[in-house]
Design an enzyme around this catalytic site. Structure first.
Site, mmCIF file in Angstrom:
data_model
loop_
_atom_site.group_PDB
_atom_site.id
_atom_site.type_symbol
_atom_site.label_atom_id
_atom_site.label_comp_id
_atom_site.label_asym_id
_atom_site.label_seq_id
_atom_site.Cartn_x
_atom_site.Cartn_y
_atom_site.Cartn_z
ATOM 1 N N HIS A 216 -33.335 8.507 40.205
ATOM 2 C CA HIS A 216 -33.361 7.099 39.804
ATOM 3 C C HIS A 216 -32.745 6.185 40.863
ATOM 4 C CE1 HIS A 216 -33.171 8.679 35.369
ATOM 5 N NE2 HIS A 216 -34.360 8.853 35.923
ATOM 6 N N PRO A 217 -33.116 6.292 42.141
ATOM 7 C CA PRO A 217 -32.542 5.387 43.144
ATOM 8 C C PRO A 217 -32.950 3.943 42.857
ATOM 9 C CG PRO A 217 -34.411 6.580 44.074
ATOM 10 C CD PRO A 217 -34.135 7.195 42.734
#
Length: 583
Positions: A469-470
């Site tokens: 989930h950058p």
């Protein structure tokens, strides 16, 4: 050079949405540029095959972090979609919007107009929820969302939810609706048994519009600037350099890694980073690539004493039958991601909204499917959702082929480490409730030997992995925020005709998986770009524990952590004695 009204870089979770919405105006021409190729692989379209495209370099950029200094110097995998549909074509298909307070936090942090009331109508516009529209859910949007099929036949999902209630937490019928906090069924972007990526939901239905053009296998080198005005894009295709120009705007939708690196290669970003990479500085923007935020997770694994887990369906014959049923009917175990029960809880008093997320899986295996526990087992994935640690994305050179330096700085902040200790202990308490007794055997990992603070810290450092989930690397914010790359309309500060629309624009990471809020951002940004009247805000109530400032949960657990430790040790002794006596 060809000229278009809009050029969108990246045909992913945001780019496909923008291509669909912008070309609703027949007088507007759009070029969509994608580094990857087609998403026609059966492994992409079949939900239960999710681990395959995620680890296939045909569809994944294959990014890895720098050695993480607070994670035993491990380099972690950071898969990002390189295919039409982007990361929505290779992700786990989990649909989580985030908590209402996440978006109110955005508004309070300087992203004016992005409160929950403003965002909810765009979540609804995007979605067709299988149970129909209501005050929170959409009923006729492109994105199909369902709750899977496993809850009807696998008792482990129900046992996990019941255990949460026995541990004193609330149940929630719809964590994407009125009440996120609690235990309940999990939702997924699957429609008619097929992955509902933005390629399937948004791009393919409009692919033949005469005003929409797409070029694939195109590696974008930089944005062409005339002074401080974006006028075009330079990309390579089949090793041939190509330039295209835009009459109106260029929109970067290349994701939390791709968008800041393209900006940096174009001379927009932190001066020291650009100079170190040999790039002339056009606009010194300190926030480009900064503020990198991600979720970490671990999975606690347990032996299952009943033969009800997915581990019993992993033989070649079983896989063949599952695949055949899915191919013929788009149903069965192939038509789900198997994450069908979940929870969102608060780890301590004083938190207004949840900070821990659970995915429950009725199998014991690694997320990439490569390591499978022999026998029957189940696991619960858990991780803190509001980390304090921040990292950075930085180019190494001006060459688009050079992968950027990615450092997440996981666990750098002491509060993040403390959150993990609470997460492990609370998880064991939940799994130790009576509802799990008829299924639960020994703890496979981390094992009960990992119990004090130092042992838990060491195990998390060694075993935690990215949740993929950058985000937050080109964040929206107020003009006086030195790390705010964008204004509230997603415009790049000090550069005309250039926007960013993807997960990099988040001011702070949301409480859950990122695909749903990324799609919402693109839906709302499309209206902003086209100058349309924004959808009216939605005045709905959201459940918050009325005693959140004083209590971590409302009820008392049926079994305390101390009781569970005692039971676990007794079980271990009995098992060891049985093994000894049986030779």
């Amino acid at each position: 050079m060809e000229t278009f009204d809009y050029i969108i870089v990246g045909a992913g979770s945001a780019g496909c949405v923008l291509a669909n919405r912008l070309t609703e105006d027949a007088n507007c021409t759009v070029l969509l540029i994608e580094a990857g190729g087609s998403d026609r692989s059966l492994f992409i379209q079949m939900p239960s095959a999710l681990s395959i495209p995620m680890n296939d370099t045909r569809y994944d950029w294959g990014y890895r972090s720098q050695p993480e200094p607070y994670m035993d110097n491990r380099s972690l995998h950071c898969p990002r979609g390189k295919v039409v549909g982007g990361s929505s074509s290779i992700n786990g298909m989990v649909y989580v919007r985030g908590h209402a307070c996440d978006f109110n936090e955005w508004h309070d942090r300087g992203a004016t107009g992005w409160s929950y009331a403003n965002c909810l109508p765009y979540f609804q516009r995007a979605e067709t929820w299988i149970e129909g529209a209501d005050d929170y859910r959409g009923g006729d949007g492109p994105l199909g969302v369902c709750n899977g099929n496993g809850m009807t036949f696998n008792p482990l999902y129900h046992a996990f939810i019941d255990a949460g209630r026995q541990a004193g937490y609330p149940a929630t019928k719809d964590y994407n609706g009125h009440q996120q906090e609690g235990f309940g069924p999990m939702h997924m972007t699957v429609k008619n048994g097929v992955r509902c990526s933005t390629a399937n939901a948004y791009f393919k239905p409009v692919a033949k519009r005469p005003n929409l053009n797409i070029v694939t296998h195109a590696l974008v080198r930089k944005i062409i600037l005339d002074g401080k005005r974006a006028v075009g894009v330079e990309y390579d295709r089949s090793r041939t350099p190509i330039r295209v120009t835009a009459r109106r705007e260029i929109i970067l939708s290349a994701g939390a890694i791709g968008s800041p690196t393209i900006l940096q290669r174009s001379g927009i970003g932190p001066g020291k980073v650009l100079q170190g990479a040999g790039v002339d500085v056009v606009q010194d923007l300190a926030g480009v690539g900064a503020n990198l935020t991600d979720h970490l997770e671990v999975y606690l694994q347990y032996r299952c004493v009943q033969a009800v887990t997915l581990n019993g369906h992993l033989g070649l014959i079983s896989k063949g039958l599952i695949g055949a049923r899915w191919m013929l009917f788009r149903s069965g175990l192939g038509a789900t991601n198997h994450f069908e029960a979940c929870a969102f809880i608060r780890s301590r008093p004083g938190l207004k909204w949840p900070d821990l997320q659970y995915h429950f899986l009725p199998a014991a295996m690694s997320y990439d499917g490569k390591a499978i526990f022999p026998g029957h087992g189940f696991q619960v994935h858990v991780g803190p959702n509001k980390p304090k640690s921040r990292g950075q994305v930085a180019i190494r050179s001006s060459a688009a082929e050079d992968t950027p330096r990615i450092l997440f700085n996981y666990l750098e902040h002491e509060e993040d480490r403390a959150d993990w200790r609470r997460a492990i202990r609370l998880t064991r308490e939940i799994i130790g409730q009576p509802a799990m007794d008829e299924f639960k055997g020994d703890e496979i990992q981390p094992s009960l030997a990992v119990s004090d603070d130092s042992d838990i810290d060491a195990w998390v450092r060694a075993k935690a992995e990215s949740s993929y989930h950058p985000s937050c690397t080109c964040k929206m914010g107020a003009a006086d925020d030195p790390l705010a790359v964008l204004d509230e309309a997603c415009n790049v500060r000090a550069i005309a005709n250039l926007r960013v629309v993807d997960a990099s624009v988040f001011p702070t990471i949301t409480n859950g998986n990122l695909n749903a809020p990324t799609i919402m951002v693109a839906e709302r940004a499309a209206d902003i770009i086209m100058g349309k009247q924004l959808l009216p805000g939605s005045d709905v109530s959201v459940w918050i524990d009325p005693a959140w400032s004083e209590q971590q949960r409302a009820g008392e657990p049926k079994r305390s952590w101390r009781d569970i430790q005692t039971i676990g040790k007794l079980r271990q002794r009995v098992c060891q004695r049985c093994e000894k006596e049986s030779g």
